[in-house]
Design a protein around this motif. Structure first.
Motif, PDB file in Angstrom:
ATOM      1  N   ASP A  10     -60.845  46.865 -48.741  1.00 45.84           N
ATOM      2  CA  ASP A  10     -61.869  47.412 -47.860  1.00 45.84           C
ATOM      3  C   ASP A  10     -61.396  47.440 -46.411  1.00 45.84           C
ATOM      4  OD1 ASP A  10     -64.470  48.352 -47.143  1.00 45.84           O
ATOM      5  OD2 ASP A  10     -64.955  46.334 -46.454  1.00 45.84           O
ATOM      6  N   GLU A  11     -60.626  46.400 -45.991  1.00 47.66           N
ATOM      7  CA  GLU A  11     -60.090  46.320 -44.644  1.00 47.66           C
ATOM      8  C   GLU A  11     -58.595  46.052 -44.720  1.00 47.66           C
ATOM      9  OE1 GLU A  11     -62.160  43.302 -42.569  1.00 47.66           O
ATOM     10  OE2 GLU A  11     -64.084  44.343 -42.556  1.00 47.66           O
ATOM     11  N   PRO A  12     -57.837  46.455 -43.705  1.00 47.02           N
ATOM     12  CA  PRO A  12     -56.393  46.172 -43.711  1.00 47.02           C
ATOM     13  C   PRO A  12     -56.135  44.673 -43.809  1.00 47.02           C
ATOM     14  CG  PRO A  12     -56.964  47.730 -41.974  1.00 47.02           C
ATOM     15  CD  PRO A  12     -58.259  47.221 -42.517  1.00 47.02           C
ATOM     16  N   PHE A  13     -55.149  44.304 -44.589  1.00 44.31           N
ATOM     17  CA  PHE A  13     -54.830  42.888 -44.758  1.00 44.31           C
ATOM     18  C   PHE A  13     -53.941  42.426 -43.607  1.00 44.31           C
ATOM     19  CE2 PHE A  13     -52.062  39.469 -46.302  1.00 44.31           C
ATOM     20  CZ  PHE A  13     -53.024  38.535 -46.647  1.00 44.31           C
ATOM     21  N   THR A  14     -54.418  41.455 -42.842  1.00 43.17           N
ATOM     22  CA  THR A  14     -53.652  40.932 -41.715  1.00 43.17           C
ATOM     23  C   THR A  14     -53.239  39.477 -41.909  1.00 43.17           C
ATOM     24  OG1 THR A  14     -55.625  40.165 -40.544  1.00 43.17           O
ATOM     25  CG2 THR A  14     -54.914  42.455 -40.154  1.00 43.17           C
ATOM     26  N   PHE A  19     -54.903  32.273 -42.679  1.00 44.36           N
ATOM     27  CA  PHE A  19     -54.425  31.313 -41.684  1.00 44.36           C
ATOM     28  C   PHE A  19     -55.562  30.607 -40.957  1.00 44.36           C
ATOM     29  CE2 PHE A  19     -50.525  33.703 -42.326  1.00 44.36           C
ATOM     30  CZ  PHE A  19     -49.578  32.683 -42.312  1.00 44.36           C
ATOM     31  N   ASP A  20     -56.783  31.113 -41.068  1.00 44.90           N
ATOM     32  CA  ASP A  20     -57.939  30.395 -40.524  1.00 44.90           C
ATOM     33  C   ASP A  20     -58.149  29.056 -41.228  1.00 44.90           C
ATOM     34  OD1 ASP A  20     -58.688  32.079 -38.486  1.00 44.90           O
ATOM     35  OD2 ASP A  20     -60.156  33.191 -39.677  1.00 44.90           O
ATOM     36  N   HIS A  21     -57.602  28.928 -42.437  1.00 44.10           N
ATOM     37  CA  HIS A  21     -57.778  27.692 -43.217  1.00 44.10           C
ATOM     38  C   HIS A  21     -56.579  26.754 -43.116  1.00 44.10           C
ATOM     39  CE1 HIS A  21     -61.483  29.123 -45.105  1.00 44.10           C
ATOM     40  NE2 HIS A  21     -60.896  30.298 -45.227  1.00 44.10           N
ATOM     41  N   LEU A  22     -55.670  27.036 -42.201  1.00 44.06           N
ATOM     42  CA  LEU A  22     -54.477  26.198 -42.018  1.00 44.06           C
ATOM     43  C   LEU A  22     -54.481  25.660 -40.590  1.00 44.06           C
ATOM     44  CD1 LEU A  22     -51.911  28.529 -43.832  1.00 44.06           C
ATOM     45  CD2 LEU A  22     -53.034  26.488 -44.759  1.00 44.06           C
ATOM     46  N   PRO A  23     -55.149  24.525 -40.358  1.00 43.69           N
ATOM     47  CA  PRO A  23     -55.355  24.036 -38.990  1.00 43.69           C
ATOM     48  C   PRO A  23     -54.090  23.567 -38.268  1.00 43.69           C
ATOM     49  CG  PRO A  23     -56.113  22.422 -40.599  1.00 43.69           C
ATOM     50  CD  PRO A  23     -55.817  23.675 -41.359  1.00 43.69           C
ATOM     51  N   ASP A  24     -53.001  23.355 -39.000  1.00 41.40           N
ATOM     52  CA  ASP A  24     -51.767  22.904 -38.334  1.00 41.40           C
ATOM     53  C   ASP A  24     -50.817  24.062 -38.037  1.00 41.40           C
ATOM     54  OD1 ASP A  24     -51.166  23.392 -40.989  1.00 41.40           O
ATOM     55  OD2 ASP A  24     -49.701  21.770 -41.135  1.00 41.40           O
ATOM     56  N   ILE A  25     -51.316  25.297 -38.198  1.00 41.64           N
ATOM     57  CA  ILE A  25     -50.491  26.486 -37.947  1.00 41.64           C
ATOM     58  C   ILE A  25     -51.214  27.441 -37.002  1.00 41.64           C
ATOM     59  CG2 ILE A  25     -49.484  28.563 -38.982  1.00 41.64           C
ATOM     60  CD1 ILE A  25     -48.902  26.975 -41.461  1.00 41.64           C
ATOM     61  N   VAL A  26     -50.525  27.849 -35.951  1.00 35.39           N
ATOM     62  CA  VAL A  26     -50.995  28.921 -35.076  1.00 35.39           C
ATOM     63  C   VAL A  26     -50.429  30.235 -35.624  1.00 35.39           C
ATOM     64  CG1 VAL A  26     -50.618  29.977 -32.809  1.00 35.39           C
ATOM     65  CG2 VAL A  26     -51.320  27.577 -32.977  1.00 35.39           C
ATOM     66  N   TYR A  27     -51.269  31.247 -35.725  1.00 36.38           N
ATOM     67  CA  TYR A  27     -50.859  32.536 -36.301  1.00 36.38           C
ATOM     68  C   TYR A  27     -51.337  33.664 -35.407  1.00 36.38           C
ATOM     69  CZ  TYR A  27     -50.980  36.581 -39.462  1.00 36.38           C
ATOM     70  OH  TYR A  27     -50.822  37.828 -40.025  1.00 36.38           O
ATOM     71  N   PHE A  28     -50.497  34.691 -35.270  1.00 39.16           N
ATOM     72  CA  PHE A  28     -50.878  35.810 -34.404  1.00 39.16           C
ATOM     73  C   PHE A  28     -50.098  37.067 -34.764  1.00 39.16           C
ATOM     74  CE2 PHE A  28     -47.784  32.988 -32.420  1.00 39.16           C
ATOM     75  CZ  PHE A  28     -46.687  33.825 -32.268  1.00 39.16           C
ATOM     76  N   ILE A  29     -50.683  38.203 -34.450  1.00 38.07           N
ATOM     77  CA  ILE A  29     -50.016  39.503 -34.460  1.00 38.07           C
ATOM     78  C   ILE A  29     -50.196  40.093 -33.069  1.00 38.07           C
ATOM     79  CG2 ILE A  29     -49.985  41.836 -35.433  1.00 38.07           C
ATOM     80  CD1 ILE A  29     -51.052  40.705 -38.031  1.00 38.07           C
ATOM     81  N   LYS A  30     -49.115  40.664 -32.511  1.00 35.10           N
ATOM     82  CA  LYS A  30     -49.179  41.237 -31.170  1.00 35.10           C
ATOM     83  C   LYS A  30     -48.708  42.686 -31.205  1.00 35.10           C
ATOM     84  CE  LYS A  30     -48.344  36.741 -29.022  1.00 35.10           C
ATOM     85  NZ  LYS A  30     -47.494  35.944 -28.100  1.00 35.10           N
ATOM     86  N   ASP A  31     -49.174  43.460 -30.250  1.00 41.61           N
ATOM     87  CA  ASP A  31     -48.773  44.864 -30.175  1.00 41.61           C
ATOM     88  C   ASP A  31     -47.462  45.012 -29.414  1.00 41.61           C
ATOM     89  OD1 ASP A  31     -49.328  44.720 -27.455  1.00 41.61           O
ATOM     90  OD2 ASP A  31     -51.232  45.779 -27.607  1.00 41.61           O
ATOM     91  N   ARG A  32     -47.090  46.232 -29.149  1.00 39.35           N
ATOM     92  CA  ARG A  32     -45.784  46.507 -28.529  1.00 39.35           C
ATOM     93  C   ARG A  32     -45.673  45.939 -27.113  1.00 39.35           C
ATOM     94  NH1 ARG A  32     -42.932  52.487 -28.588  1.00 39.35           N
ATOM     95  NH2 ARG A  32     -40.878  51.835 -27.867  1.00 39.35           N
TER      96      ARG A  32
END
Length: 244
Positions: A10-14, A19-32
């Motif tokens: 239904d929505e793009p998989f990101t 990663f919201d359920h992994l409190p010891d990991i910071v996760y991110f996607i950034k643009d150009r």
């Protein structure tokens, strides 16, 4: 099959929900430009924000205080401009509580179908280290950076220990704690990782890549590469290109 599955969603998989359920990991996607497009709850909380939306569209310099923000943004621009990943970077994070902690950061370029870098994705994994280790691991990080900058003439373990202002035994223990490898294994992995990257992402001759990662001749490089990966450099390049 994976493309068919993703097209049905239904929505793009990101990966955000995971990663919201992994409190010891910071996760991110950034643009150009290096601005945040996707963040997980851990990053939101550590930045002291009430909502994720307060981070979106902002760059690290707009989110973190100097010098951290500047360092993170410099890393991003290096990945975005060169298309080369940042792998297992040992670095210090400062949380809103002013507590400090060490993490391993990896950032990978995101490319479109034409091979142009259009963004990046990254994670920072917390290391469960004792509080007293803060100053010690700053020295280890310095030694790691030194090794990464001198792979064409790989420094010896005693040289790296000296960079870290430690004995060889102390340095080896710290590297084991962070990477799960002894210092010699870690340095070999660093060289092989760079060779794998250059084999897949460049058209450089194998002899040139051998020199880039500190081998005096191609045959010695080929023997070590095959022993480590189970493949010759040429076969690895062929396999990697087919997987593109």
């Amino acid at each position: 099959m994976i493309h068919e599955l993703l097209q049905q969603l239904d929505e793009p998989f990101t990966g955000e929900a995971l990663f919201d359920h992994l409190p010891d990991i910071v996760y991110f996607i950034k643009d150009r430009s290096g601005a945040y497009l996707v963040v997980n709850t851990t990053l939101q909380q550590r930045c002291g924000r009430q909502t994720k939306a307060q981070l979106l569209g902002r760059t690290p310099c707009e989110v973190f205080r100097s010098p951290l923000g500047n360092r993170f943004q410099e890393q991003d621009q290096r990945v975005l401009k060169t298309g080369k990943p940042l792998l297992f970077q040992l670095e210090l994070h400062v949380y809103p509580s002013r507590e400090v902690g060490w993490c391993l950061t990896t950032k990978l370029p995101l490319k479109n179908r034409r091979g142009t870098v259009v963004g990046l994705v990254g994670v920072s994994k917390d290391l469960q280290l004792p509080d007293y280790a803060t100053a010690e691991y700053q020295h280890v990080a310095t030694a790691i950076e030194y090794a990464e900058q001198h792979l064409a003439e790989p420094p010896s373990i005693p040289e790296l220990a000296a960079q870290a202002q430690m004995s060889r035994y102390q340095f080896d223990r710290r590297i084991r704690r962070v990477f799960g490898l002894n210092a010699s294994q870690w340095l070999l992995k660093l060289r092989i990782d760079l060779a794998q990257q250059q084999l897949c992402e460049t058209d450089a001759p194998i002899s040139a890549i051998a020199l880039n990662v500190g081998y005096a001749d191609q045959s010695a490089f080929t023997r070590q590469f095959r022993k480590t990966t189970g493949m010759t450099p040429q076969d690895y390049r062929r396999t990697g290109r087919r997987g593109e």
